[in-house]
Design a protein around this motif. Structure first.
Motif, PDB file in Angstrom:
ATOM      1  N   UNK A   1     -24.008 -35.532  19.227  1.00 27.08           N
ATOM      2  CA  UNK A   1     -25.278 -35.602  18.491  1.00 27.08           C
ATOM      3  C   UNK A   1     -25.019 -35.504  16.995  1.00 27.08           C
ATOM      4  N   UNK A   2     -24.149 -34.596  16.609  1.00 32.27           N
ATOM      5  CA  UNK A   2     -23.853 -34.417  15.189  1.00 32.27           C
ATOM      6  C   UNK A   2     -23.282 -35.707  14.605  1.00 32.27           C
ATOM      7  N   UNK A   3     -22.415 -36.360  15.393  1.00 36.64           N
ATOM      8  CA  UNK A   3     -21.795 -37.593  14.920  1.00 36.64           C
ATOM      9  C   UNK A   3     -22.843 -38.670  14.655  1.00 36.64           C
ATOM     10  N   UNK A   4     -24.005 -38.559  15.294  1.00 38.25           N
ATOM     11  CA  UNK A   4     -25.078 -39.523  15.049  1.00 38.25           C
ATOM     12  C   UNK A   4     -26.140 -38.971  14.108  1.00 38.25           C
ATOM     13  N   UNK A   5     -25.868 -37.815  13.503  1.00 36.12           N
ATOM     14  CA  UNK A   5     -26.781 -37.289  12.494  1.00 36.12           C
ATOM     15  C   UNK A   5     -27.899 -36.417  13.032  1.00 36.12           C
ATOM     16  N   UNK A   6     -27.810 -35.976  14.285  1.00 36.42           N
ATOM     17  CA  UNK A   6     -28.835 -35.089  14.832  1.00 36.42           C
ATOM     18  C   UNK A   6     -28.400 -33.634  14.732  1.00 36.42           C
ATOM     19  N   UNK A   7     -29.365 -32.761  14.540  1.00 35.90           N
ATOM     20  CA  UNK A   7     -29.120 -31.338  14.718  1.00 35.90           C
ATOM     21  C   UNK A   7     -29.356 -30.967  16.171  1.00 35.90           C
ATOM     22  N   UNK A   8     -28.639 -29.943  16.640  1.00 37.47           N
ATOM     23  CA  UNK A   8     -28.878 -29.436  17.990  1.00 37.47           C
ATOM     24  C   UNK A   8     -29.462 -28.041  17.917  1.00 37.47           C
ATOM     25  N   UNK A   9     -30.431 -27.791  18.758  1.00 41.20           N
ATOM     26  CA  UNK A   9     -30.947 -26.436  18.927  1.00 41.20           C
ATOM     27  C   UNK A   9     -30.738 -26.070  20.381  1.00 41.20           C
ATOM     28  N   UNK A  32     -30.583 -25.181   8.597  1.00 43.41           N
ATOM     29  CA  UNK A  32     -31.354 -25.734   9.710  1.00 43.41           C
ATOM     30  C   UNK A  32     -32.039 -24.610  10.479  1.00 43.41           C
ATOM     31  N   UNK A  33     -31.289 -23.530  10.760  1.00 42.94           N
ATOM     32  CA  UNK A  33     -31.888 -22.412  11.493  1.00 42.94           C
ATOM     33  C   UNK A  33     -32.983 -21.746  10.672  1.00 42.94           C
ATOM     34  N   UNK A  91     -35.985 -36.961   7.238  1.00 46.03           N
ATOM     35  CA  UNK A  91     -36.098 -36.291   8.526  1.00 46.03           C
ATOM     36  C   UNK A  91     -34.731 -36.208   9.182  1.00 46.03           C
ATOM     37  N   UNK A  92     -34.308 -35.026   9.544  1.00 41.20           N
ATOM     38  CA  UNK A  92     -33.167 -34.925  10.448  1.00 41.20           C
ATOM     39  C   UNK A  92     -33.747 -34.641  11.821  1.00 41.20           C
ATOM     40  N   UNK A  93     -33.490 -35.517  12.756  1.00 36.13           N
ATOM     41  CA  UNK A  93     -33.979 -35.276  14.106  1.00 36.13           C
ATOM     42  C   UNK A  93     -33.249 -34.081  14.701  1.00 36.13           C
ATOM     43  N   UNK A  94     -33.998 -33.251  15.419  1.00 34.24           N
ATOM     44  CA  UNK A  94     -33.381 -32.130  16.114  1.00 34.24           C
ATOM     45  C   UNK A  94     -33.557 -32.338  17.612  1.00 34.24           C
ATOM     46  N   UNK A  95     -32.499 -32.073  18.359  1.00 35.44           N
ATOM     47  CA  UNK A  95     -32.537 -32.226  19.803  1.00 35.44           C
ATOM     48  C   UNK A  95     -32.393 -30.839  20.429  1.00 35.44           C
TER      49      UNK A  95
END
Lengths: 353, 353
Positions: free
Chosen positions: A84-92, B109-110, A57-61
């Protein structure tokens, strides 16, 4: 590029990179900034397995801002995305405009994309603080996932706010300028948001506490754009001649504005005031002092350079991402409200305090 | 707010609003801008049923940019989001940095978020134009959904590009400056992207066509930030004294830079050159002419204001969204490549041509 390359390029140990990734406060701001800069450039994404964020799972924020063409918003999003990226999250990311209906719609859209948390940037999401139903959609979203607000505050379960003390910042700078003999302040704002109201309240309370009655004629709403502000100020400070169409003898003619200091709720308007001063042949800061807000790149582009209030945006973003990460790692006991300070960056448009 | 309110506020007919929403070119740019501005402020979203976009489906468009804190990128995203919203699309934005691996990851991701089309903003997605595999991930994405590039060009099925003629713009402004007697051009760039290479090629070809050999010592890579550029120029134009640590008698000392015109691939660097000139006591534009690129808000913040090349970003965004809308409405026969012009916005850092 892996964590070893990052450490080597930054000239620090792997342990230090790891501390930055985990949001530890044992790293100096300068080192943290350098490491994050290299991570950003490299596109490095930490191994999510190594970080124990769950398998597969990659968490997305989801990040929502009203207007991405605003410098403050664009910088916020850039900071957040990098952290967020530095902690492994994707951003939307999504933008909502300023109307309640579209904000609600965009929050729904991000929820439908299965994000794991929401960050709302900008005090517009807190409404004007009068009608609780204005922020009902945020409480409803928070029943599903945690919601973090930057520079705005909303009460409710599962909602976390990080705000700059805009009131105190404006109170302080206004008091400083009063201490240097100023009495007639032009107050410029482009917004009726919670943050703008706080700024105005801080400014006006400082005036009242010094025995000065705020003059409504000196509180103007303008677009946050340089030339329109310059032009409006030139027009409103001009003497009208009797034959002037806009000020006929019958109507009570609007008196030209007179002021000895300008405080703006954003740098764009303040730079407009700098341009106005140049067009009038006024010498800054002797004839007029000007203070902006947000300490954006515009503040170092103009001449003289603009004194501006830095609301510690990068710290607000760091705190928010830190608490979000703790929350998604299982510790739901995060502070409901974090209030940060601010910093006056003195440049050529004010006298030394 | 509905379409009637929009029309009334804009002072136009409902048919005109409808034309704007449908991307018709029978509306003047000024009217289109006004209508879009009101739509943006209102958060109005057209009824998707009325638009025949399908029942129960709101199309989502993924937008990818390398760095949202860049003014050009932030403005692009703001334009695109507004134009897409006006046609009833949601936008999902993400940032990728500049490395291939992270670009590929963010495109994935997108795609995983089920977007119906992708817009990639910035020439970095076109690579340096040397290695086709550099852009392989774009062709693979285009097997699933249409991909639209702004300011970059990639060959492939289902890939559509809209580019500004950066080469021609740079060729033209360089030729103009040569015509006014300039010979020693300082060329500043912050990037090795396709667009930056095109700009450099246009500049150097104009020099060669005038019989001037480009001097590599005058082509500098710098960060796109005002004060670092100013400081580097001050340092590199200083005479070194014999006792100077950085230029010992043994090493061949670097000669101080000498130039009579500055061309930058982005406004931030050009404003840095304006600051350098002020620090040196040079008079603009008589002692030095300076030209920026992107016509951003920085160009009107500095003093004198900066002459800058406008690459018609808003038109690129409009064309792209128009073709995307046509495509998603069933007409897949859209032009593979659209090349737009550019405009020189003359301000105080150049002499009148």
């Amino acid at each position: 590029m892996n964590i070893y390359d990052i450490a080597s390029q930054a000239g620090v140990s792997i342990a230090t990179v790891s501390r930055v990734l985990n949001g530890s406060d044992k790293v100096s701001p300068r080192t943290r900034a350098r490491v994050l800069e290299i991570i950003e450039r490299s596109g490095y994404t930490p191994n999510i397995f190594a970080q124990g964020l769950g398998i597969g799972t990659i968490h997305a924020v989801g990040i929502l801002v009203p207007d991405i063409s605003d410098l403050f918003m664009a910088d916020s999003v850039a900071f957040l995305e990098r952290l967020l990226r530095a902690r492994g999250y994707s951003s939307l990311l999504a933008t909502s405009g300023f109307e309640r209906e579209s904000k609600e719609q965009q929050v729904q859209m991000l929820l439908s994309k299965k994000v794991d948390a929401l960050i709302l940037v900008g005090s517009t999401y807190a409404g004007a603080g009068v009608d609780p139903e204005e922020t009902g959609y945020i409480r409803r979203a928070a029943e599903q996932i945690p919601v973090f607000l930057i520079n705005g505050q909303v009460e409710g379960e599962n909602i976390f706010s990080c705000v700059c003390d805009d009131y105190a910042a404006m109170y302080s700078i206004t008091s400083q300028l009063i201490g240097r003999g100023h009495r007639r302040f032009l107050f410029l704002t482009d917004s009726g948001s919670y943050s703008a109201l706080q700024k105005r309240a801080g400014h006006e309370d400082a005036l009242r506490d010094a025995g000065i009655t705020p003059d409504p004629a000196l509180s103007l709403r303008m677009p946050n754009r340089i030339h329109p502000v310059r032009d409006q100020l030139l027009e409103r400070t001009s003497e009208r001649t009797p034959g002037d169409v806009s000020g006929s003898a019958d109507a009570s003619p609007e008196a030209p504005l007179r002021f000895d200091a300008v405080i703006a709720t954003d740098d764009g308007m303040a730079v407009g005031a700098v341009k106005y001063a140049a067009a009038r042949g006024l010498h800054l800061p002797d004839d007029l002092e000007i203070v902006g807000y947000n300490n954006s790149s515009l503040s170092v582009a103009c001449e003289p350079e603009l004194t501006s209030i830095d609301n510690l945006l990068s710290e607000m973003c760091e705190k928010t991402v830190h608490h979000l990460h703790e929350y998604l790692s299982g510790d739901h006991d995060q502070p409901r409200q974090v209030r940060l300070g601010w910093r006056l960056v003195e440049r050529g448009t004010t006298k030394r305090s």
